[in-house]
Design a protein around this motif. Structure first.
Motif, mmCIF file in Angstrom:
data_model
loop_
_atom_site.group_PDB
_atom_site.id
_atom_site.type_symbol
_atom_site.label_atom_id
_atom_site.label_comp_id
_atom_site.label_asym_id
_atom_site.label_seq_id
_atom_site.Cartn_x
_atom_site.Cartn_y
_atom_site.Cartn_z
ATOM 1 N N GLU A 106 14.135 -5.248 0.220
ATOM 2 C CA GLU A 106 14.881 -4.066 0.669
ATOM 3 C C GLU A 106 14.024 -3.184 1.566
ATOM 4 O OE1 GLU A 106 17.333 -0.256 -1.244
ATOM 5 O OE2 GLU A 106 16.678 -1.913 -2.536
ATOM 6 N N ARG A 107 12.769 -3.017 1.204
ATOM 7 C CA ARG A 107 11.874 -2.177 2.005
ATOM 8 C C ARG A 107 11.508 -2.862 3.317
ATOM 9 N NH1 ARG A 107 7.356 -0.880 -2.412
ATOM 10 N NH2 ARG A 107 6.395 0.330 -0.725
ATOM 11 N N LEU A 115 0.826 -1.214 0.000
ATOM 12 C CA LEU A 115 0.000 0.000 0.000
ATOM 13 C C LEU A 115 0.859 1.262 0.000
ATOM 14 C CD1 LEU A 115 -2.872 -0.936 2.507
ATOM 15 C CD2 LEU A 115 -3.059 -0.657 0.025
ATOM 16 N N GLY A 116 2.168 1.074 0.084
ATOM 17 C CA GLY A 116 3.089 2.203 -0.003
ATOM 18 C C GLY A 116 3.266 2.993 1.271
ATOM 19 N N VAL A 117 2.934 2.401 2.428
ATOM 20 C CA VAL A 117 3.048 3.137 3.692
ATOM 21 C C VAL A 117 4.079 2.509 4.622
ATOM 22 C CG1 VAL A 117 0.708 4.095 3.602
ATOM 23 C CG2 VAL A 117 1.080 1.845 4.654
ATOM 24 N N ASP A 118 5.027 1.770 4.061
ATOM 25 C CA ASP A 118 6.027 1.108 4.906
ATOM 26 C C ASP A 118 6.901 2.088 5.666
ATOM 27 O OD1 ASP A 118 6.403 1.038 1.932
ATOM 28 O OD2 ASP A 118 8.525 0.868 2.488
ATOM 29 N N ASP A 119 6.992 3.342 5.205
ATOM 30 C CA ASP A 119 7.780 4.337 5.935
ATOM 31 C C ASP A 119 7.138 4.704 7.266
ATOM 32 O OD1 ASP A 119 5.647 5.559 4.601
ATOM 33 O OD2 ASP A 119 6.707 7.466 4.377
ATOM 34 N N ARG A 120 5.898 4.278 7.484
ATOM 35 C CA ARG A 120 5.213 4.553 8.745
ATOM 36 C C ARG A 120 5.267 3.366 9.710
ATOM 37 N NH1 ARG A 120 -0.573 6.883 6.984
ATOM 38 N NH2 ARG A 120 -0.053 7.289 4.805
ATOM 39 N N ILE A 121 5.797 2.217 9.271
ATOM 40 C CA ILE A 121 5.853 1.041 10.139
ATOM 41 C C ILE A 121 7.070 1.147 11.045
ATOM 42 C CG2 ILE A 121 5.907 -1.466 10.257
ATOM 43 C CD1 ILE A 121 4.801 -1.561 7.420
#
Length: 339
Positions: free
Chosen positions: A97-98, A75-81
């Motif tokens: 990588e992400r 969903l493209g919100v991995d920067d918030r995990i």
């Protein structure tokens, strides 16, 4: 004991207050917009029987298991995990990588403990397993809500092992949409749904017709030396129906059922679907399951075993998640190869 409880509660509130102050930054300290600004907050919904309100787009998310984290990555919100747990396999190459940037808050194959969850200062917790959001594991769901931490539990597993009426890909797609709305990225939810619909649709278009449905056993695990197989009310049953095969345990009462080898032999599956798990439990991997089936005096005589009619599928895909759609092409391809 009462004094200790009060201190723990106060500490929890303090941590959550700090989370609110830190919420404008992602895990790396960079200021980021919460989302696309199209979800109207407060956003409320009913999830697994609980009324849950999300006051703002979450910025500090903890996923209690690996497959939950993978959905949010897509969903493209991995920067918030800011934390995840229950890691049981190597992440798929396309997101490795992400995924590896996400802090893992528990040992391999273990759930996140309550104290560790609170240390991550979450403002949203997402789990693919209802049993994880209990006092014995990551924390009681209602208690977290009282502390100002809203949660979401997949509707496939509100109660462990219970058969879920209507369990299907459309139900999984609705979960994507709900999560996307919670996180204020609804367009990403729709995009993910379309991508997965295409995967399933393409595979189903290549199904070879047969004079009679093949009988299959979804062999998931070997808890305590006893086989567990997929029953009704889960995605394996839904996939069986889509592809046109007969699940030999479609008549049991739970979506994952403890069965016996005598019953398996009596029902004599044409094909055995091996769930390949890498949690470290005995007989978890597909290779171990295959060896067991070929060496056991009873199962070694099964027609499927004698004729090597096996299809291997990552065990994690049998639980609802991003990878579940890929059960369909794997199963179709395997079935099409069988004589």
């Amino acid at each position: 004991m009462k004094t200790k409880t009060i201190i723990t509660a106060l500490a929890s509130v303090t941590l959550l207050a700090l989370a609110g102050c830190a919420g404008a930054s992602d895990a790396g300290g960079r200021e980021k917009a919460a989302g696309s600004g199209t979800t109207a907050y407060p956003f409320a919904l009913k999830n697994c029987g609980a009324d849950v309100t999300y006051d703002a787009a979450p910025r500090r998310v903890v996923t209690l298991n690996q497959t939950a984290a993978e959905i949010l990555i897509h969903l493209g919100v991995d920067d918030r995990i800011v934390g995840s747990g229950y890691e049981i396999y190597d992440p798929p190459a396309e997101i490795a990588e992400r995924y590896k940037k996400i802090p893992i808050l528990s040992a391999h194959g273990q759930d996140i403990k309550h104290e560790k969850l609170l240390e991550a200062q979450p403002d949203f917790v997402y789990s693919s397993f209802g049993s994880f959001l209990t006092a014995a594991h990551s924390g009681d769901r209602q208690e977290l809500h009282k502390l100002g931490v809203p949660t979401y539990v997949t509707e496939f597993d509100c109660t462990e092992h219970v058969s879920v009426p209507g369990a299907s890909f459309p139900m999984l797609y609705e979960e994507y949409r709900r999560l996307a709305r919670i996180l204020d990225v609804p367009a990403a939810g729709e995009k993910l749904v379309k991508e997965q619909e295409a995967v399933v649709g393409k595979a189903l278009a290549s199904v070879k017709k047969r004079d009679r449905p093949l009988k299959v056993m979804w062999f998931y695990s070997m808890y305590g030396g006893t086989p567990w197989a997929a029953g009704p009310g889960g995605l394996p049953q839904h996939v069986s129906d889509l592809v046109g095969v007969e699940n030999i345990f479609a008549d049991v009462s739970t979506k994952m059922a403890e069965v016996s080898w005598d019953t398996v032999a009596a029902r004599n599956p044409d094909v055995i679907i091996l769930g390949d798990l890498t949690r470290g439990e005995p007989n978890d991997t597909a290779r171990e399951k295959l060896d067991l089936l070929k060496k056991d005096p009873l199962t070694s005589k099964l027609g499927a075993v004698v004729a090597d009619r096996f299809i291997t599928i990552p065990g994690a895909q049998m639980d609802p998640g991003y990878g579940s759609a890929y059960m369909v092409p794997a199963l179709v391809e395997g079935l099409n190869k069988l004589r």
